[in-house]
Design a protein around this motif. Structure first.
Motif, PDB file in Angstrom:
ATOM      1  N   LYS A 157       8.925 -24.883  17.288  1.00  0.00           N
ATOM      2  CA  LYS A 157      10.123 -24.330  16.644  1.00  0.00           C
ATOM      3  C   LYS A 157      10.721 -23.209  17.487  1.00  0.00           C
ATOM      4  N   ALA A 193      14.571 -23.001  19.090  1.00  0.00           N
ATOM      5  CA  ALA A 193      15.476 -22.063  18.415  1.00  0.00           C
ATOM      6  C   ALA A 193      16.543 -21.552  19.374  1.00  0.00           C
ATOM      7  N   ALA A 210      18.917 -14.706  15.770  1.00  0.00           N
ATOM      8  CA  ALA A 210      18.427 -14.872  14.396  1.00  0.00           C
ATOM      9  C   ALA A 210      17.407 -16.006  14.318  1.00  0.00           C
ATOM     10  N   ALA A 211      17.724 -17.141  14.921  1.00  0.00           N
ATOM     11  CA  ALA A 211      16.813 -18.282  14.894  1.00  0.00           C
ATOM     12  C   ALA A 211      15.539 -17.982  15.674  1.00  0.00           C
ATOM     13  N   LYS A 212      15.680 -17.313  16.814  1.00  0.00           N
ATOM     14  CA  LYS A 212      14.500 -16.958  17.610  1.00  0.00           C
ATOM     15  C   LYS A 212      13.615 -15.981  16.839  1.00  0.00           C
ATOM     16  N   GLN A 226      13.318 -15.687  13.580  1.00  0.00           N
ATOM     17  CA  GLN A 226      12.633 -16.410  12.506  1.00  0.00           C
ATOM     18  C   GLN A 226      11.489 -17.254  13.065  1.00  0.00           C
ATOM     19  N   ALA A 227      11.758 -17.993  14.141  1.00  0.00           N
ATOM     20  CA  ALA A 227      10.718 -18.819  14.754  1.00  0.00           C
ATOM     21  C   ALA A 227       9.589 -17.953  15.301  1.00  0.00           C
ATOM     22  N   GLU A 258       7.354 -17.032  12.439  1.00  0.00           N
ATOM     23  CA  GLU A 258       6.474 -18.146  12.064  1.00  0.00           C
ATOM     24  C   GLU A 258       5.320 -18.281  13.056  1.00  0.00           C
ATOM     25  N   GLU A 278      24.617  -9.999  18.010  1.00  0.00           N
ATOM     26  CA  GLU A 278      23.583  -9.963  16.979  1.00  0.00           C
ATOM     27  C   GLU A 278      22.375  -9.177  17.454  1.00  0.00           C
ATOM     28  N   GLU A 298      11.445 -10.436  11.177  1.00  0.00           N
ATOM     29  CA  GLU A 298      11.501 -11.391  10.090  1.00  0.00           C
ATOM     30  C   GLU A 298      11.094 -10.726   8.774  1.00  0.00           C
TER      31      GLU A 298
END
Length: 184
Positions: A78, A82, A86-88, A90-91, A94, A168, A173
């Protein structure tokens, strides 16, 4: 020529010089932010490259702990897919959670903790985590400077016209401030 024409020419010339200067400054700040983001990606990739070696070492000792090992592999995938802060982020969260679970598994295997290869990999991973933290701070500092500049008067007038928008931040997270509980 009359005096008012010279004044108008001088004012226009000053505006052109200011516009060029503002544009060049914003380009430099934008590139700085992009460079800092690349450093974060570089460190995240370094960590992702270390993880298969760590997982392989753990597999040798804890073959029946497949769920924790699979979670790390999935989270790593993931992170690799990403895009954007933001996506990085979150990943990355995780992956941190999956690594924490894997380290709980490691606690149950004292021989693994004593293994020279495992210790070396953990040292590398720890150093990489520190580098990621520094890179995130540097990136967020660059974003703050850039965002402040494009929102400051009179640069804000030119920034919008020249296509410079806010960047951004790399945010932690949800739940990152809570201390994980480890139970055996």
């Amino acid at each position: 020529m009359n005096k008012s024409l010279w004044i108008v020419i001088a004012v226009v010339a000053l505006l052109v010089v200011f516009g060029i200067s503002s544009y060049n400054g914003l380009v430099g700040m934008n590139e700085n932010v992009n460079g800092k983001w690349s450093q974060i990606e570089n460190m995240l990739q370094r960590r992702a490259d270390l993880i298969p070696n760590l997982v392989s070492t753990v597999k040798g000792y804890a073959a029946h702990e497949q769920q924790a090992i699979a979670a790390v592999a999935d989270a790593r995938a993931k992170l690799a897919g990403a895009a954007g802060p933001a996506a990085k982020a979150q990943a990355n969260g995780e992956l941190n959670t999956a690594l924490s679970r894997l380290l709980v598994v490691v606690e149950n295997y004292p021989n693994l903790k004593a293994d020279k290869n495992f210790r070396a990999l953990m040292d590398e991973l720890s150093g990489t985590e520190n580098r990621i933290a520094v890179a995130r701070k540097d990136y967020n500092d660059a974003v703050q400077g850039y965002n402040t500049k494009i929102r400051s008067f009179p640069t804000t007038i030119f920034a919008g016209m020249m296509g410079f928008g806010p960047k951004e931040y790399f945010r932690a997270e949800e739940g990152a401030k809570q201390v994980p509980q480890v139970k055996f």
